[in-house]
Design an enzyme around this catalytic site. Structure first.
Site, PDB file in Angstrom:
ATOM      1  N   ARG A   1       0.869  -1.193   0.000  1.00 60.47           N
ATOM      2  CA  ARG A   1       0.000   0.000   0.000  1.00 60.47           C
ATOM      3  C   ARG A   1       0.893   1.226   0.000  1.00 60.47           C
ATOM      4  O   ARG A   1       1.768   1.353   0.850  1.00 60.47           O
ATOM      5  CB  ARG A   1      -0.913   0.047   1.226  1.00 60.47           C
ATOM      6  CG  ARG A   1      -1.496   1.463   1.419  1.00 60.47           C
ATOM      7  CD  ARG A   1      -2.544   1.561   2.486  1.00 60.47           C
ATOM      8  NE  ARG A   1      -3.785   0.953   2.044  1.00 60.47           N
ATOM      9  CZ  ARG A   1      -4.979   1.232   2.589  1.00 60.47           C
ATOM     10  NH1 ARG A   1      -5.072   2.100   3.569  1.00 60.47           N
ATOM     11  NH2 ARG A   1      -6.057   0.631   2.143  1.00 60.47           N
TER      12      ARG A   1
ATOM     13  N   GLN B   1     -10.388  -3.531  -2.780  1.00 61.13           N
ATOM     14  CA  GLN B   1     -11.658  -2.917  -2.356  1.00 61.13           C
ATOM     15  C   GLN B   1     -12.779  -3.277  -3.328  1.00 61.13           C
ATOM     16  O   GLN B   1     -13.929  -3.494  -2.934  1.00 61.13           O
ATOM     17  CB  GLN B   1     -11.470  -1.396  -2.292  1.00 61.13           C
ATOM     18  CG  GLN B   1     -12.709  -0.618  -1.890  1.00 61.13           C
ATOM     19  CD  GLN B   1     -13.045  -0.765  -0.414  1.00 61.13           C
ATOM     20  OE1 GLN B   1     -12.183  -0.595   0.434  1.00 61.13           O
ATOM     21  NE2 GLN B   1     -14.293  -1.080  -0.104  1.00 61.13           N
TER      22      GLN B   1
ATOM     23  N   HIS C   1      -7.442   0.857  -6.240  1.00 61.55           N
ATOM     24  CA  HIS C   1      -7.653   0.114  -4.988  1.00 61.55           C
ATOM     25  C   HIS C   1      -8.405  -1.181  -5.325  1.00 61.55           C
ATOM     26  O   HIS C   1      -9.567  -1.353  -4.970  1.00 61.55           O
ATOM     27  CB  HIS C   1      -8.461   0.998  -4.024  1.00 61.55           C
ATOM     28  CG  HIS C   1      -8.445   0.524  -2.601  1.00 61.55           C
ATOM     29  ND1 HIS C   1      -7.673  -0.534  -2.164  1.00 61.55           N
ATOM     30  CD2 HIS C   1      -9.120   0.977  -1.505  1.00 61.55           C
ATOM     31  CE1 HIS C   1      -7.878  -0.707  -0.873  1.00 61.55           C
ATOM     32  NE2 HIS C   1      -8.747   0.184  -0.451  1.00 61.55           N
TER      33      HIS C   1
ATOM     34  N   CYS D   1     -16.169   3.009   0.978  1.00 63.95           N
ATOM     35  CA  CYS D   1     -15.041   2.122   1.294  1.00 63.95           C
ATOM     36  C   CYS D   1     -14.576   2.272   2.742  1.00 63.95           C
ATOM     37  O   CYS D   1     -13.963   1.368   3.290  1.00 63.95           O
ATOM     38  CB  CYS D   1     -13.887   2.391   0.335  1.00 63.95           C
ATOM     39  SG  CYS D   1     -13.358   4.123   0.342  1.00 63.95           S
TER      40      CYS D   1
ATOM     41  N   ARG E   1     -14.092  -7.227   2.811  1.00 67.35           N
ATOM     42  CA  ARG E   1     -12.682  -7.026   2.456  1.00 67.35           C
ATOM     43  C   ARG E   1     -11.881  -8.276   2.815  1.00 67.35           C
ATOM     44  O   ARG E   1     -11.017  -8.714   2.066  1.00 67.35           O
ATOM     45  CB  ARG E   1     -12.096  -5.824   3.219  1.00 67.35           C
ATOM     46  CG  ARG E   1     -12.686  -4.465   2.906  1.00 67.35           C
ATOM     47  CD  ARG E   1     -12.473  -4.027   1.490  1.00 67.35           C
ATOM     48  NE  ARG E   1     -11.079  -4.127   1.059  1.00 67.35           N
ATOM     49  CZ  ARG E   1     -10.090  -3.300   1.419  1.00 67.35           C
ATOM     50  NH1 ARG E   1     -10.351  -2.273   2.201  1.00 67.35           N
ATOM     51  NH2 ARG E   1      -8.852  -3.474   0.987  1.00 67.35           N
TER      52      ARG E   1
ATOM     53  N   ASP F   1     -16.770   8.492  -1.339  1.00 65.15           N
ATOM     54  CA  ASP F   1     -15.493   8.328  -0.637  1.00 65.15           C
ATOM     55  C   ASP F   1     -15.108   9.698  -0.071  1.00 65.15           C
ATOM     56  O   ASP F   1     -15.703  10.721  -0.455  1.00 65.15           O
ATOM     57  CB  ASP F   1     -14.432   7.811  -1.638  1.00 65.15           C
ATOM     58  CG  ASP F   1     -13.094   7.458  -0.984  1.00 65.15           C
ATOM     59  OD1 ASP F   1     -13.021   7.394   0.265  1.00 65.15           O
ATOM     60  OD2 ASP F   1     -12.111   7.243  -1.724  1.00 65.15           O
TER      61      ASP F   1
HETATM   62  N1   CP Z   1     -11.178   0.895   2.749  1.00 63.69           N
HETATM   63  C1   CP Z   1      -9.889   0.806   3.135  1.00 63.69           C
HETATM   64  O1   CP Z   1      -8.987   0.505   2.349  1.00 63.69           O
HETATM   65  O2   CP Z   1      -9.700   1.040   4.440  1.00 63.69           O
HETATM   66  P1   CP Z   1      -8.297   1.172   5.182  1.00 63.69           P
HETATM   67  O3   CP Z   1      -7.646   2.448   4.698  1.00 63.69           O
HETATM   68  O4   CP Z   1      -8.629   1.216   6.648  1.00 63.69           O
HETATM   69  O5   CP Z   1      -7.442  -0.016   4.846  1.00 63.69           O
HETATM   70  N1  NVA Z   2      -9.490   7.518  -1.458  1.00 65.79           N
HETATM   71  C1  NVA Z   2      -9.119   7.083  -0.133  1.00 65.79           C
HETATM   72  C2  NVA Z   2      -9.457   5.642   0.044  1.00 65.79           C
HETATM   73  C3  NVA Z   2      -9.157   5.102   1.416  1.00 65.79           C
HETATM   74  C4  NVA Z   2      -9.497   3.658   1.556  1.00 65.79           C
HETATM   75  C5  NVA Z   2      -7.646   7.338   0.111  1.00 65.79           C
HETATM   76  O1  NVA Z   2      -6.830   7.030  -0.773  1.00 65.79           O
HETATM   77  O2  NVA Z   2      -7.307   7.874   1.166  1.00 65.79           O
END
Ligand code: CP
Ligand code: NVA
Length: 330
Positions: free
Chosen positions: A108, A138, A135, A272, A317, A231
Site C-alpha cells: 500500500r 476494495q 484500490h 469504502c 474485504r 469516498d
Molecule cells: N477501505 C480501506 O482501504 O480502508 P483502510 O484504509 O482502513 O485499509
Molecule cells: N481515497 C481514499 C481511500 C481510502 C481507503 C484514500 O486514498 O485515502
C-alpha cells in the site's frame, strides 16, 4: 469453470477478465461460507507473506492479517517508515529481497508504478493494497456486497458521488465496466477520472453491454440508481491545503437523504471507509472548526440508515482478500 490464477499478481482490475473476476467472487463466497461455519481452511499452511504499508490502514491491513492466518500462513507487517524501501534501498532491490523470503507481498502506498515495479522484480505474487491510482482489493469486496444485496450485478445502475477521479472512483469505473454495471461518475469536471481511463472503460463497458457516464447533475445521475457510493474528499497523501477547494467543489455532491430518496426504492449506500459522517474524529473536528461542516461526503443519517451497507462491505474485504491470496498462491 475454475480459473488458474496461480502465480499471478493482483495490481489492478484492468489486468483481469470478467470471468476471472467472477471466479474470485465465487471463491470469496465459498471462503466466507467456510469462515462463517467455523470450518478450518488452512490451505496455505507453511507459506509466509509480508505486508508493506507506506500509508496507514485499518481494514486492508487487518483483512490481510486475518485472511493470511486463516489460510495457515505466517504474516509480517511493515508499517509506514519501518522498512528501508525508498530511502536506503530501491524498490527493485527491496522486491528481490522480499521475494527470497516470502511467498507473497502486499503493498500500500503511492504511485501505481511502485507496485508494478515491485511485481516486476519480486518473483512472487504482489497484491495492490491501494495506490494513488487504484484500490483493486476494495473492488472485489464492493462487488460481493452488491451481489449479496441484489442477487446479480449485470444491468444495475451504480453512481459514484464526489471525488470520482480518486483511486476508489477510478477502480469502481473499471469494476463496473468489467461486470456489466452501468457506471455514472457524478461530480465536478475537475475531479473526474482521466480521459484515457474513461476511454478504456467505455470500450470494456461496450463489450459487457453497459454504459459509462460522467455528469455534474446530481438529480439526473441518482434518479432510480441502485447503488450510491462515495469516498472521502481528500485522499491519503494529498496535502491539507486542498481541503478548502475540495469542500467548495464537492459539497454539492454530498450523499444526503434527498439523494437517497431520488434513487431506487431498494437502493443501497456504500463507502469504502473511513468516512467523515460525524464529529467523532480529529480531522472531522478540525474541518468543523475551520469550515463549519459537521458531516462531509455523507450525512450521518444516511450512513446510519438501513440502506447503508458499509460494514458488510468492510467485512467482505477480508473474505475477498483471502480469495485473492488463495487463488494466486495455491
Ligand atoms: N477501505 C480501506 O482501504 O480502508 P483502510 O484504509 O482502513 O485499509
Ligand atoms: N481515497 C481514499 C481511500 C481510502 C481507503 C484514500 O486514498 O485515502
Amino acid at each position: 469453470m475454475p480459473k488458474n490464477l496461480s502465480g499471478r499478481n493482483f495490481l489492478k482490475l484492468l489486468d483481469f477478465t470478467t470471468e476471472e473476476i467472477r471466479y474470485l467472487l465465487d471463491l470469496s463466497k465459498e471462503l466466507k461460507r467456510l469462515k462463517l461455519t467455523h470450518t478450518p481452511h488452512r490451505y496455505l499452511e507453511g507459506k509466509n507473506i509480508v505486508l508493506l504499508f507506506e500509508k496507514t490502514s485499518t481494514r486492508t491491513r487487518c483483512s490481510f492479517e486475518v485472511a493470511g492466518r486463516d489460510l495457515g500462513m505466517g504474516v509480517t507487517y511493515l508499517d509506514p517508515g519501518s522498512s528501508q524501501m525508498g530511502k536506503k534501498e530501491s524498490i527493485e532491490d527491496t522486491a528481490r529481497v522480499l521475494g527470497r523470503m516470502y511467498d507473497g507481498i502486499e503493498y500500500r502506498g503511492f504511485d501505481q508504478s511502485i507496485v508494478e515495479e515491485l511485481a516486476a522484480y519480486a518473483g512472487v505474487p504482489v497484491w495492490n493494497g491501494l495506490t494513488n491510482e487504484f484500490h483493486p482489493t476494495q473492488m472485489l469486496a464492493d462487488l460481493l456486497t452488491i451481489e449479496e444485496n441484489f442477487g446479480y450485478l449485470k444491468g444495475l445502475n451504480f453512481v459514484f458521488m464526489g471525488d470520482a477521479g480518486n483511486n476508489v472512483g477510478n477502480s469502481l469505473m473499471v469494476a463496473c465496466a468489467k461486470m456489466g454495471i452501468n457506471f455514472t461518475a457524478c461530480g465536478p469536471k475537475k475531479q473526474m477520472p482521466s480521459e484515457k481511463l474513461v476511454e478504456t472503460c467505455k470500450k470494456i463497458a461496450a463489450e459487457n453491454e453497459c454504459t459509462i457516464t460522467l455528469t455534474e447533475d446530481v438529480g439526473q445521475a441518482t434518479k432510480g440508481a441502485h447503488v450510491i457510493y462515495t469516498d472521502i474528499w481528500v485522499s491519503m497523501g494529498e496535502p491539507d491545503s486542498v481541503w478548502e477547494e475540495r469542500i467548495k467543489l464537492l459539497s454539492p455532491y454530498q450523499v444526503n437523504k434527498e439523494v437517497m430518496a431520488n434513487a431506487a426504492e431498494n437502493a443501497i449506500f456504500m463507502h469504502c471507509l473511513p468516512s467523515f459522517h460525524d464529529l467523532k474524529t480529529t480531522i472531522g473536528k478540525e474541518i468543523y472548526e475551520k469550515f463549519g461542516l459537521k458531516e462531509m461526503e455523507v450525512c450521518d443519517e444516511v450512513f446510519e440508515s438501513r440502506a447503508s451497507k458499509v460494514f458488510d462491505e468492510a467485512e467482505n474485504r477480508m473474505h475477498t482478500i483471502k480469495a485473492v491470496m488463495y487463488a494466486t498462491l495455491k
